[in-house]
Design an enzyme around this catalytic site. Structure first.
Site, PDB file in Angstrom:
ATOM      1  N   ASN A   9       4.010   8.838  -2.645  1.00 37.06           N
ATOM      2  CA  ASN A   9       4.948   8.805  -1.517  1.00 37.06           C
ATOM      3  C   ASN A   9       5.423   7.366  -1.385  1.00 37.06           C
ATOM      4  OD1 ASN A   9       6.291   8.827   0.902  1.00 37.06           O
ATOM      5  ND2 ASN A   9       4.473   9.277   2.163  1.00 37.06           N
ATOM      6  N   TRP A  10       6.660   7.139  -1.771  1.00 34.50           N
ATOM      7  CA  TRP A  10       7.185   5.762  -1.755  1.00 34.50           C
ATOM      8  C   TRP A  10       7.568   5.309  -0.356  1.00 34.50           C
ATOM      9  CZ3 TRP A  10      10.417   3.398  -6.280  1.00 34.50           C
ATOM     10  CH2 TRP A  10       9.611   3.338  -7.428  1.00 34.50           C
ATOM     11  N   LYS A  11       7.627   6.236   0.607  1.00 34.07           N
ATOM     12  CA  LYS A  11       8.006   5.882   1.990  1.00 34.07           C
ATOM     13  C   LYS A  11       9.344   5.130   1.973  1.00 34.07           C
ATOM     14  CE  LYS A  11       3.141   6.018   3.107  1.00 34.07           C
ATOM     15  NZ  LYS A  11       2.064   5.605   3.971  1.00 34.07           N
ATOM     16  N   HIS A  95       4.528  14.274   7.731  1.00 32.46           N
ATOM     17  CA  HIS A  95       3.745  13.048   7.524  1.00 32.46           C
ATOM     18  C   HIS A  95       3.500  12.390   8.888  1.00 32.46           C
ATOM     19  CE1 HIS A  95       2.524   9.089   6.256  1.00 32.46           C
ATOM     20  NE2 HIS A  95       2.295   9.592   5.056  1.00 32.46           N
ATOM     21  N   GLU A  97       3.626   9.460   9.812  1.00 32.39           N
ATOM     22  CA  GLU A  97       4.642   8.454  10.184  1.00 32.39           C
ATOM     23  C   GLU A  97       5.880   9.131  10.767  1.00 32.39           C
ATOM     24  OE1 GLU A  97       4.629   6.461   6.389  1.00 32.39           O
ATOM     25  OE2 GLU A  97       2.597   5.751   6.798  1.00 32.39           O
ATOM     26  N   GLU A 165      -4.382  13.744   5.586  1.00 28.01           N
ATOM     27  CA  GLU A 165      -4.227  12.289   5.621  1.00 28.01           C
ATOM     28  C   GLU A 165      -4.720  11.773   6.970  1.00 28.01           C
ATOM     29  OE1 GLU A 165      -1.036  10.965   2.570  1.00 28.01           O
ATOM     30  OE2 GLU A 165      -0.116  11.191   4.519  1.00 28.01           O
ATOM     31  N   GLY A 171      -2.643   3.196   4.673  1.00 23.85           N
ATOM     32  CA  GLY A 171      -2.137   1.826   4.576  1.00 23.85           C
ATOM     33  C   GLY A 171      -3.092   0.784   5.138  1.00 23.85           C
ATOM     34  N   SER A 210      -5.125   5.337   1.564  1.00 25.42           N
ATOM     35  CA  SER A 210      -5.715   4.209   0.827  1.00 25.42           C
ATOM     36  C   SER A 210      -6.360   4.622  -0.490  1.00 25.42           C
ATOM     37  CB  SER A 210      -6.708   3.457   1.717  1.00 25.42           C
ATOM     38  OG  SER A 210      -6.036   2.905   2.837  1.00 25.42           O
TER      39      SER A 210
HETATM   40  P1  13P Z   1      -1.481   4.703   1.471  1.00 20.65           P
HETATM   41  O1  13P Z   1      -1.928   5.235   0.140  1.00 20.65           O
HETATM   42  O2  13P Z   1      -0.573   3.507   1.345  1.00 20.65           O
HETATM   43  O3  13P Z   1      -2.619   4.510   2.414  1.00 20.65           O
HETATM   44  O4  13P Z   1      -0.536   5.834   2.127  1.00 20.65           O
HETATM   45  C1  13P Z   1      -1.002   7.147   2.149  1.00 20.65           C
HETATM   46  C2  13P Z   1       0.097   8.011   2.600  1.00 20.65           C
HETATM   47  O5  13P Z   1       0.524   7.954   3.733  1.00 20.65           O
HETATM   48  C3  13P Z   1       0.697   8.917   1.612  1.00 20.65           C
HETATM   49  O6  13P Z   1       1.557   9.829   2.203  1.00 20.65           O
END
Ligand code: 13P
Length: 249
Positions: A9-11, A95, A97, A165, A171, A210
């Site tokens: 997931n590149w966000k 997600h 976020e 998640e 993160g 993470s």
């Molecule tokens: P990280 O791997 O950067 O913690 O992010 C996880 C995530 O939110 C994947 O959707």
């Protein structure tokens, strides 16, 4: 055993200059039904170019969210049909976020997942508790209610993926331990078999938070973990491929 899915997931990261990373991943993933399925979910601006650059490879391309409607007056939004048209085959919905930044509720997430199914995309439906919820002993209650509210009525076991998640592990470098992961993945599996019967055993349940080349093998070895949803470590082809190779062993 469901086929392992290694998803990035590149966000809100990535410019055209970063397409080379995607091509590198594509070049390393054979187009085969054997081994893990590999996916990069990308910002909408990169999907078309990325999909074109990985034709012939096993790497699939996905979106990071979608609107519930097919089209219309929704400035700035993107429909599942648009993602499909650009070359996506998966889309992340719900997600944490998106839930936090855009106040997306379980029912919004369910409508988005339903839109994905309508467009022929596989929705990756995300659930996960905050640290405050975990500290309050509410993990199982929260996950159960997110699962009940976020999986649409028209879903079938073969058409969805679930991602667990924990918000506090995203993160932060603070990964959930294997007992915590096993407990929640076991609960999610039970909820899926309650809902879909025997077919619920085939739904892939990804862990996200993470995950990196140093901890992937241990996490992927936990019961009912069928893959990963990887943020930061998916941005560099070398890291993402290192995780993929551990899944392929
Ligand atoms: P990280 O791997 O950067 O913690 O992010 C996880 C995530 O939110 C994947 O959707």
């Amino acid at each position: 055993m469901p086929r392992t899915l290694i998803a990035g997931n590149w966000k809100m990261n990535g410019l055209r200059a970063n397409l080379a990373e995607i091509e590198q991943v594509g070049a390393a993933v054979p187009a085969s039904d054997l081994g893990p399925e590999v996916l990069l979910c990308l910002p909408a601006t990169l999907i078309q170019a990325a999909a074109a650059s990985v034709v012939g490879s096993g790497l699939k391309i996905g979106g990071e969210t979608c609107h519930s409607k097919e089209k219309g007056a929704h400035t700035g939004d993107i429909s599942a049909e648009m993602l499909k048209d650009a070359g996506a085959s998966f889309v992340i919905v719900g997600h944490s976020e998106r839930r936090a930044d855009h106040a997306e509720t379980d029912s919004v997430v369910a409508a988005q997942a339903s839109a994905a199914l309508r467009a022929g995309l596989t929705p990756i439906i995300c659930v996960g508790e905050t640290l405050a919820e975990r500290d309050a002993g509410e993990v199982l209650k929260i996950i159960s209610s997110q699962m009940a509210g976020s999986i649409p009525q028209d879903a079938e076991a073969s058409t969805i993926v679930i991602a667990y998640e924990p918000v506090w592990a995203i993160g932060t470098g603070r990964v959930a331990n294997t007992d915590q992961i096993a407990e929640v993945h076991g609960l999610i599996r039970n909820l899926l078999t309650d809902r879909f019967g025997e077919a619920g055993k085939g739904v892939r349940i990804l862990y996200g938070g993470s995950m990196n080349p140093g901890n992937a093998a241990e996490i992927l070895g936990v019961a009912e973990v069928n893959g990963g949803l990887i943020g930061g470590a998916s941005l560099k082809a070398a890291d993402f491929l290192a995780i993929y190779r551990q899944a392929a062993q």
